[in-house]
Write a protein that holds these residues in place. Structure first.
Motif, PDB file in Angstrom:
ATOM      1  N   SER A 261      14.427   5.171   4.871  1.00 51.59           N
ATOM      2  CA  SER A 261      14.522   6.453   4.178  1.00 51.59           C
ATOM      3  C   SER A 261      13.561   6.487   2.994  1.00 51.59           C
ATOM      4  CB  SER A 261      15.949   6.681   3.688  1.00 51.59           C
ATOM      5  OG  SER A 261      16.255   5.769   2.640  1.00 51.59           O
ATOM      6  N   GLU A 262      13.247   7.694   2.553  1.00 50.34           N
ATOM      7  CA  GLU A 262      12.347   7.840   1.401  1.00 50.34           C
ATOM      8  C   GLU A 262      12.938   7.158   0.177  1.00 50.34           C
ATOM      9  OE1 GLU A 262      10.220  11.369  -1.263  1.00 50.34           O
ATOM     10  OE2 GLU A 262      11.172  11.851   0.653  1.00 50.34           O
ATOM     11  N   THR A 263      14.272   7.235   0.022  1.00 51.14           N
ATOM     12  CA  THR A 263      14.935   6.610  -1.132  1.00 51.14           C
ATOM     13  C   THR A 263      14.740   5.097  -1.111  1.00 51.14           C
ATOM     14  OG1 THR A 263      16.606   8.347  -1.207  1.00 51.14           O
ATOM     15  CG2 THR A 263      17.139   6.257  -2.293  1.00 51.14           C
ATOM     16  N   VAL A 264      14.934   4.494   0.060  1.00 47.46           N
ATOM     17  CA  VAL A 264      14.773   3.040   0.171  1.00 47.46           C
ATOM     18  C   VAL A 264      13.340   2.639  -0.127  1.00 47.46           C
ATOM     19  CG1 VAL A 264      14.774   1.090   1.792  1.00 47.46           C
ATOM     20  CG2 VAL A 264      16.708   2.673   1.737  1.00 47.46           C
ATOM     21  N   PHE A 265      12.370   3.389   0.419  1.00 45.57           N
ATOM     22  CA  PHE A 265      10.973   3.007   0.209  1.00 45.57           C
ATOM     23  C   PHE A 265      10.578   3.153  -1.253  1.00 45.57           C
ATOM     24  CE2 PHE A 265       6.334   3.521   0.415  1.00 45.57           C
ATOM     25  CZ  PHE A 265       6.031   2.360   1.112  1.00 45.57           C
ATOM     26  N   GLU A 266      11.005   4.208  -1.909  1.00 42.90           N
ATOM     27  CA  GLU A 266      10.684   4.392  -3.328  1.00 42.90           C
ATOM     28  C   GLU A 266      11.361   3.323  -4.183  1.00 42.90           C
ATOM     29  OE1 GLU A 266       8.475   6.461  -4.758  1.00 42.90           O
ATOM     30  OE2 GLU A 266       7.945   6.885  -2.666  1.00 42.90           O
ATOM     31  N   THR A 267      12.579   2.947  -3.796  1.00 45.52           N
ATOM     32  CA  THR A 267      13.261   1.858  -4.517  1.00 45.52           C
ATOM     33  C   THR A 267      12.484   0.561  -4.373  1.00 45.52           C
ATOM     34  OG1 THR A 267      15.429   2.861  -4.169  1.00 45.52           O
ATOM     35  CG2 THR A 267      15.391   0.520  -4.705  1.00 45.52           C
ATOM     36  N   ALA A 268      12.024   0.268  -3.164  1.00 44.89           N
ATOM     37  CA  ALA A 268      11.254  -0.956  -2.923  1.00 44.89           C
ATOM     38  C   ALA A 268       9.976  -0.953  -3.745  1.00 44.89           C
ATOM     39  CB  ALA A 268      10.933  -1.092  -1.442  1.00 44.89           C
ATOM     40  N   LYS A 269       9.268   0.182  -3.790  1.00 47.92           N
ATOM     41  CA  LYS A 269       8.026   0.264  -4.553  1.00 47.92           C
ATOM     42  C   LYS A 269       8.251   0.054  -6.047  1.00 47.92           C
ATOM     43  CE  LYS A 269       5.119   3.517  -3.871  1.00 47.92           C
ATOM     44  NZ  LYS A 269       4.574   4.885  -3.660  1.00 47.92           N
ATOM     45  N   GLY A 270       9.444   0.422  -6.541  1.00 45.40           N
ATOM     46  CA  GLY A 270       9.711   0.333  -7.971  1.00 45.40           C
ATOM     47  C   GLY A 270      10.364  -0.957  -8.429  1.00 45.40           C
ATOM     48  N   LEU A 271      10.606  -1.887  -7.503  1.00 45.79           N
ATOM     49  CA  LEU A 271      11.276  -3.140  -7.884  1.00 45.79           C
ATOM     50  C   LEU A 271      10.421  -3.957  -8.846  1.00 45.79           C
ATOM     51  CD1 LEU A 271      12.652  -4.283  -4.397  1.00 45.79           C
ATOM     52  CD2 LEU A 271      14.003  -3.396  -6.321  1.00 45.79           C
ATOM     53  N   LYS A 272      11.066  -4.574  -9.823  1.00 48.33           N
ATOM     54  CA  LYS A 272      10.392  -5.430 -10.795  1.00 48.33           C
ATOM     55  C   LYS A 272      10.678  -6.902 -10.494  1.00 48.33           C
ATOM     56  CE  LYS A 272       9.050  -1.787 -13.119  1.00 48.33           C
ATOM     57  NZ  LYS A 272       7.634  -1.347 -13.084  1.00 48.33           N
ATOM     58  N   GLN A 273       9.781  -7.752 -10.950  1.00 52.42           N
ATOM     59  CA  GLN A 273       9.911  -9.189 -10.726  1.00 52.42           C
ATOM     60  C   GLN A 273      11.255  -9.711 -11.211  1.00 52.42           C
ATOM     61  OE1 GLN A 273       6.913 -11.494 -12.721  1.00 52.42           O
ATOM     62  NE2 GLN A 273       7.433 -13.405 -11.681  1.00 52.42           N
TER      63      GLN A 273
ATOM     64  N   SER B 186       0.858  -1.182   0.000  1.00 56.44           N
ATOM     65  CA  SER B 186       0.000   0.000   0.000  1.00 56.44           C
ATOM     66  C   SER B 186       0.890   1.227   0.000  1.00 56.44           C
ATOM     67  CB  SER B 186      -0.914  -0.027   1.232  1.00 56.44           C
ATOM     68  OG  SER B 186      -0.126   0.023   2.407  1.00 56.44           O
ATOM     69  N   GLY B 187       0.315   2.345   0.353  1.00 57.62           N
ATOM     70  CA  GLY B 187       1.114   3.563   0.349  1.00 57.62           C
ATOM     71  C   GLY B 187       2.128   3.645   1.465  1.00 57.62           C
ATOM     72  N   LYS B 188       1.949   2.817   2.517  1.00 61.66           N
ATOM     73  CA  LYS B 188       2.823   2.921   3.679  1.00 61.66           C
ATOM     74  C   LYS B 188       3.678   1.682   3.930  1.00 61.66           C
ATOM     75  CE  LYS B 188      -0.191   6.149   6.139  1.00 61.66           C
ATOM     76  NZ  LYS B 188      -0.932   6.411   7.394  1.00 61.66           N
ATOM     77  N   ILE B 189       3.452   0.615   3.160  1.00 65.00           N
ATOM     78  CA  ILE B 189       4.196  -0.619   3.404  1.00 65.00           C
ATOM     79  C   ILE B 189       4.327  -1.405   2.106  1.00 65.00           C
ATOM     80  CG2 ILE B 189       2.181  -2.034   3.994  1.00 65.00           C
ATOM     81  CD1 ILE B 189       3.946  -3.199   6.303  1.00 65.00           C
ATOM     82  N   ALA B 190       5.454  -2.043   1.934  1.00 61.98           N
ATOM     83  CA  ALA B 190       5.698  -2.904   0.757  1.00 61.98           C
ATOM     84  C   ALA B 190       6.106  -4.288   1.250  1.00 61.98           C
ATOM     85  CB  ALA B 190       6.787  -2.306  -0.130  1.00 61.98           C
TER      86      ALA B 190
END
Length: 435
Positions: free
Chosen positions: A58-70, A33-37
């Motif tokens: 950090s915001e960088t880590v969370f955005e990286t996690a959200k953008g990970l591909k299979q 969701s918006g707060k957890i991956a």
């Protein structure tokens, strides 16, 4: 001084609860969701979940996690927690991550795919749950086979893959040119193992076998791996006792070492445990024919059993069953003549229940020189190709027995897979011809 973060594998997470670790992994799937991956991770040893909470990184880590591909590869750093909701029992609360290798447009998506597609992509499909579990169990069966044979005093021998003679029938051979002479891909290592048994007493071979017969069943392959013990000074009944102990040992080791993989495959472990209860029934071919006829099968004495007959016989006893003493006409030339009947040989196939059919084929070997020579002549085989084999009867012949276990068939049985090709690790053109 800052304590160095240990690098571990997922399978060892249970030893690091409450500790911060680093793991190299691939991303299977992702949701959130918006707060957890939630990152579904694998590293070749096991599968578990990485939780990335926006409030804890950090915001960088969370955005990286959200953008990970299979199937992106990455390092994850975080604290190991127990997770009673998962079958694995543990997860990692991610505090940092580093992408190693990006992945874009990975072809095997979480949706359903057809069998043909998955076989085309088998080099990638190996990464997924079902083949992972199947091949881990296959590895256990191989390791347990070596363990069992070693504790029983066997010597491992390696038979050649190229041979100049047939063991199972000339129509089932792949022929190749060998410096101007004909050579064939080996159907079995048995004949060579018999030579080894006369030197070491008890030996086994393990290697690929090739059959050129055309088949359109889910049970048959043109290339498969076979474990073939040969035992000097051993008659048939002693061999059957050894075989059933071997099968029970293999199944018990899978139950002991592959609980997670069996759960992935949804294999009923209680059913598998029932197959470790010995002895297995022994039923003569004659009685098997009568049992089939009494239950509506249109079979006559002298035919080889097909899938429906094998399935019925094994399911009738609800466990593996030996069918013994088959007709001579449908068995190989090296099987020992029955002492009181000319129409059958001292042989046995072990049939597995649940529709998996023959997992072992074996016999007492013909140890009489004159009888074996006559059988070779009856089969129209080139006697010069078998002089070395006859030597084993010329010089100190003894009663001896042996059998072959088809590894892929055994894997299919233990895992409960529908199709034997699920047990094959890599694509082979020979196997792609099978439906």
């Amino acid at each position: 001084m800052t304590e160095e973060i240990p690098t571990i594998q997922i399978i060892d997470a249970k030893n690091y609860v409450g500790k911060t670790v680093k793991i190299g992994a691939w991303l299977r799937q992702k949701r959130g969701s918006g707060k957890i991956a939630f990152l579904q991770l694998r590293d070749g040893t096991a599968f578990f979940q990485g939780v990335v909470a926006k409030a804890d990184v950090s915001e960088t880590v969370f955005e990286t996690a959200k953008g990970l591909k299979q199937e992106t590869s990455l390092y994850v750093i975080g604290e190991i927690h127990e997770d009673s909701r998962s079958s694995f029992g543990y997860e990692i609360a991610v505090s940092d991550l580093e992408v190693i290798g990006e992945s874009h447009d990975y072809p095997i998506t979480p949706k359903e795919h057809g069998t043909d597609f998955l076989f085309d992509e088998r080099h990638l499909y190996l990464r997924h749950l079902k083949p992972f579990a199947t091949l881990k169990i296959r590895n256990t069966l191989i390791a347990a086979s070596y363990e069992f044979m070693n504790q029983e005093g066997f010597t491992k021998l390696d038979a050649p893959f190229l041979t100049g003679s047939a063991a199972e029938g000339t129509t089932e051979l792949f022929e190749t040119d060998y410096f101007g002479e004909s050579a064939f891909l080996a159907q079995t290592g048995q004949l060579y193992a018999e030579a080894g048994a006369m030197a070491f007493g008890k030996v086994f071979t393990f290697g690929p076998a090739f059959r050129a017969e055309k088949s359109k069943t889910r049970r048959h392959l043109t290339e498969f791996w076979m474990i073939e013990p040969e035992m000097a000074f051993m008659h048939q009944e002693e061999s059957l006792v050894f075989q059933e102990r071997y099968i029970a040992f293999l199944i018990s080791k899978v139950l002991e070492r592959n609980e997670q993989e069996l759960d992935i495959l949804e294999r009923d472990k209680d059913v598998l445990r029932s197959y470790t209860q010995l002895p297995y029934p022994r039923v003569s071919y004659d009685d098997a024919i009568k049992l089939l006829q009494d239950n509506g099968f249109d079979v006559e004495w002298g035919v080889d059993f097909g899938s429906p007959e094998e399935t019925f016989l094994a399911n009738h006893f609800a466990k593996p069953v030996f069918i013994i003493n088959y007709p001579k006409a449908i068995k190989a030339f090296y099987m020992k003549k029955h002492p009181t009947r000319d129409d059958v040989v001292i042989s046995a196939d072990l049939l597995a229940p649940e529709g998996y059919g023959e997992i072992i084929g074996g016999s007492e070997r013909e140890d009489d020189y004159d009888t074996l020579k006559a059988r070779i002549e009856e089969q129209g085989l080139d006697m010069s190709e078998y002089e070395w084999y006859l030597d084993l009867r010329r010089y100190g012949s003894v009663p001896h027995s042996g059998f072959g276990l088809g590894l892929e068939r055994m894997v299919t049985f233990v895992t409960g897979e529908e199709h034997i090709r699920e047990a094959i690790p890599f694509p082979r053109m020979t196997n792609r011809l099978r439906p």
